[in-house]
Design an enzyme around this catalytic site. Sequence first.
Site, PDB file in Angstrom:
ATOM      1  N   ASP A 162      -1.781   2.436 -12.686  1.00 53.93           N
ATOM      2  CA  ASP A 162      -1.426   1.497 -11.626  1.00 53.93           C
ATOM      3  C   ASP A 162      -0.066   0.882 -11.954  1.00 53.93           C
ATOM      4  OD1 ASP A 162      -3.895   1.882 -10.321  1.00 53.93           O
ATOM      5  OD2 ASP A 162      -4.848   0.408 -11.615  1.00 53.93           O
ATOM      6  N   VAL A 163       0.623   0.399 -10.944  1.00 55.66           N
ATOM      7  CA  VAL A 163       1.983  -0.124 -11.095  1.00 55.66           C
ATOM      8  C   VAL A 163       2.101  -1.135 -12.235  1.00 55.66           C
ATOM      9  CG1 VAL A 163       3.786  -1.469  -9.963  1.00 55.66           C
ATOM     10  CG2 VAL A 163       2.606   0.312  -8.706  1.00 55.66           C
TER      11      VAL A 163
END
Length: 181
Positions: free
Chosen positions: A4-5
Site C-alpha cells: 500500500d502507498v
Amino acid sequence: HRLDVETSGLLIVGKTNRLAAAFLKMFNAREVHKKYMALVKGQFPSEGIIVDQPIGLSKDSAIGVKMAVNGKEAKVATSKFELIETRGEHSLIRCIPITGRTNQLRVHLEYAGYPILGDKMYCNDDSVFISYHEDGETPELKKKLVLYRQALHAYQVRFMHPFKNELMTFEAPFPDDINYR
C-alpha cells in the site's frame, strides 16, 4: 508483489519477464513468506491472535474501495498476529499474512479492534479518510491518527530462489519515522 502507498519495507521486483513470471507463480502458490511489523492502538494480547475471516468490498462504507470482513464477494483470508511489545496505549506487533488479499492485515486488525496507528482508511471511522481527502492533515486529524502515516512495515521476505534453488531471506529494520515511543 506490491505494498500500500503508506506501507514501508521490502518489495520484490522481477528484473526480467521470466523472473517476474516465476515470482507471480510463487506468490499464487503461497511460496513467498512475508512478515510485517505494525504499531496498533490498544494493548495487544500476549498470546497473539489469528483472524480467519473472509474479506471483500465493504457493504457499509462510504469509501468505495474499502475492504471489510464479510464484504461483497468475500474471499477466504487468514492472518496471524503476535505481540512484540506493549508501548503504553499502543502495541508493536508482528503480522504474518497466511493468504494475500487486498489490505488484508489492515482489515483484519481493524476487525479485531487493533487498528494500525496512522491508518486513515481502516481506523473504525470513515470520516477520518474523508476528512483527510477533503481537508488534508489537520491538527484534529493528526490527533486521531497519532502518526502521519500508517505504521505498517514489511520487514522480512523469504523464498526459495526460482532458478538457483537457494533459500533467500531479506530483512529491513523498522523505520525511525514510525517508531513511536
